[in-house]
Design an enzyme around this catalytic site. Structure first.
Site, PDB file in Angstrom:
ATOM      1  N   SER A 133      42.740  62.355  56.276  1.00  0.00           N
ATOM      2  CA  SER A 133      42.791  62.742  54.860  1.00  0.00           C
ATOM      3  C   SER A 133      43.997  63.618  54.519  1.00  0.00           C
ATOM      4  O   SER A 133      44.334  63.755  53.345  1.00  0.00           O
ATOM      5  CB  SER A 133      41.506  63.475  54.470  1.00  0.00           C
ATOM      6  OG  SER A 133      41.430  64.714  55.121  1.00  0.00           O
ATOM      7  N   LYS A 175      41.799  70.908  53.396  1.00  0.00           N
ATOM      8  CA  LYS A 175      42.384  70.309  52.190  1.00  0.00           C
ATOM      9  C   LYS A 175      43.461  71.228  51.629  1.00  0.00           C
ATOM     10  O   LYS A 175      43.628  72.370  52.070  1.00  0.00           O
ATOM     11  CB  LYS A 175      41.311  70.061  51.123  1.00  0.00           C
ATOM     12  CG  LYS A 175      40.103  69.252  51.598  1.00  0.00           C
ATOM     13  CD  LYS A 175      40.446  67.825  51.973  1.00  0.00           C
ATOM     14  CE  LYS A 175      39.216  67.087  52.499  1.00  0.00           C
ATOM     15  NZ  LYS A 175      39.517  65.704  52.922  1.00  0.00           N
TER      16      LYS A 175
END
Length: 271
Positions: A133, A175
């Protein structure tokens, strides 16, 4: 004739020497007995000088003499070792030193454990990236150092890479911060990110976002909330999805600051 006379004189000399040795031995014995008698007389004189009310010793004289003789024999037979006390003292000292060294080692290990615990709990820790990701910034299998101290004194900044738990579980996401507390975030159909109605200039996304998720409509963040996205926008579970949502500051573990391995990419992580 002279030979016989010399033999006789020689026998006489031997006899005289033997008699002299016996006399000397007898004399020593006599002196020893006299010395014992003198000591006995001195002891009796000392007892006589004491108060008449004092009870006399129940110990027989013969027994006292036997005890004195035994003491003399003990002192004569016992081999005096002047180094005995030194050896015993050194042994005790060595035992004390061993105990001190063990205590020092235990204290040292305890201090090391406490330091490691404080570092892992309050300063930082190592973590490993799983998944894709955050490509191309981070790769699957990268080992990172997480700074856990900075956010105790300041808030995360835009584009910081942060680590936080997924729904309070023992699973952690990594993230990038896009929206800050109090801002309004929206992702347009063409994949542009709007912050308070203005297009955000950033180059971390690999491609245009296909799905805007919950951010398809303007989304206003709370006082301690952050909006996060993965750099691989179309292969990331982030704040666009309700199960992740906005990230509260109290849930942020820390900031990824250093790549440890692979060694070819060792160094500070670029924003």
């Amino acid at each position: 004739m002279s030979l016989d006379s010399e033999d006789k004189r020689s026998d006489f000399a031997k006899w005289a020497e033997e008699m002299s040795y016996e006399d000397e031995k007898e004399l020593k014995k006599q002196k020893k007995l006299e010395e014992k008698e003198r000591k006995k007389a001195e002891k009796l004189a000392k007892k006589g000088s004491k108060s008449s009310d004092e009870e006399p010793s129940d110990k027989p004289e013969d027994e006292e003499e036997t005890s004195e003789a035994a003491d003399e024999d003990l002192y004569e037979d016992e081999e005096y070792n002047p180094d005995y006390k030194k050896v015993k003292k050194k042994k005790n000292k060595d035992e004390v030193n061993i105990v001190k060294e063990l205590l020092s080692l235990i204290i040292y290990i305890g201090i090391i454990i406490m330091i490691c615990y404080c570092i892992i709990t309050f300063v930082g820790q190592r973590t490993t990236v799983h998944g894709h990701s955050m490509e191309t910034t981070l790769q699957d299998g990268d080992n990172l150092w997480i700074d856990k101290l900075t956010y105790h004194f300041s808030n995360p900044k835009r584009f910081d890479i942060i680590v936080f738990p997924y729904q309070g579980q023992d699973v952690y996401y990594i993230k990038r911060v896009i929206g800050l507390p109090g801002e309004t975030v929206q992702i347009t159909p063409d994949g542009s990110i709007l912050i308070n109605g203005e297009v955000l200039s950033e180059s971390y996304g690999r491609e245009i976002m296909v799905d805007s998720g919950t951010a398809s409509e303007p989304l206003t963040l709370g006082p301690d909330e952050f909006f996060v996205l993965g750099d691989n926008r179309n292969d990331s579970r982030d704040s666009r999805w309700a199960d992740v949502g906005n990230i509260n500051k109290k849930d942020i573990i820390g900031k990824a600051v250093l790549r440890l391995t692979p060694f070819g990419k060792f160094g500070k992580i670029d924003k």
